[in-house]
Write an enzyme that holds these catalytic residues in place. Structure first.
Site, PDB file in Angstrom:
ATOM      1  N   SER A 290      38.531  51.365  43.328  1.00 45.89           N
ATOM      2  CA  SER A 290      38.365  50.885  41.961  1.00 45.89           C
ATOM      3  C   SER A 290      38.311  52.063  40.999  1.00 45.89           C
ATOM      4  CB  SER A 290      37.095  50.042  41.847  1.00 45.89           C
ATOM      5  OG  SER A 290      35.984  50.785  42.229  1.00 45.89           O
TER       6      SER A 290
ATOM      7  N   ASP B 165      35.515  46.483  40.355  1.00 48.69           N
ATOM      8  CA  ASP B 165      34.519  47.278  41.065  1.00 48.69           C
ATOM      9  C   ASP B 165      33.818  46.460  42.141  1.00 48.69           C
ATOM     10  OD1 ASP B 165      35.042  49.581  39.547  1.00 48.69           O
ATOM     11  OD2 ASP B 165      33.600  48.996  38.011  1.00 48.69           O
TER      12      ASP B 165
ATOM     13  N   GLU C  18      32.898  44.605  36.486  1.00 44.70           N
ATOM     14  CA  GLU C  18      33.233  45.994  36.164  1.00 44.70           C
ATOM     15  C   GLU C  18      31.870  46.659  35.978  1.00 44.70           C
ATOM     16  OE1 GLU C  18      35.444  49.348  35.431  1.00 44.70           O
ATOM     17  OE2 GLU C  18      36.224  47.410  36.068  1.00 44.70           O
TER      18      GLU C  18
END
Length: 133
Positions: free
Chosen positions: A31, A42, A55
């Site tokens: 990521s 993520d 994220e």
């Protein structure tokens, strides 16, 4: 510790936290590395049937978090494809992790008005009897 290593460590910390609270969790191995043709978030967590796409952003001090518009669009698109919801997890220093709807900028004001991750998860796992009638 490099910034990239700190970010990876925070992502692992969050993945473990979510797992310990009953979610199935995947962490995007590359990521943010820009090595894939497709966007990889993520963290993806599945909690009580809800798909949560995160994220993750950490700052040691209160400095605004900025996310590129293209990355936000890809985050939201990934969540839609998965039938889930997109969020940004933000933490400043020793403060708690907070959940924010996708936005290009998260400053102190947005952070302080956001819900803590702990409370967010409790709302997912709280079963109320009126949900069944």
């Amino acid at each position: 510790m490099s910034v990239k290593r700190k970010g990876s460590a925070k992502e692992r910390e969050l993945a473990n936290y979510l797992w310990e609270r009953g979610c199935a969790v995947l962490r995007g191995c590359s990521s943010g590395a820009g090595v894939r043709k497709r966007y990889v978030p993520d963290i993806v967590a599945i909690c009580k049937g809800r798909v949560l796409v995160f994220e993750v952003k950490y700052r040691s001090k209160y400095t605004a978090v900025r996310i590129e518009e293209e990355k936000l669009e890809k985050l939201v698109k990934f969540a839609e494809r998965a039938g889930g919801e997109a969020f940004i997890l933000v933490k400043f220093g020793r403060g708690p992790w907070k959940v924010v709807k996708p936005t290009a900028r998260v400053g102190k004001e947005e952070y302080e008005g956001a819900v803590e991750l702990r409370a967010f998860l409790e709302s997912i796992f709280a079963a109320r009897i009126d949900q069944y009638f």
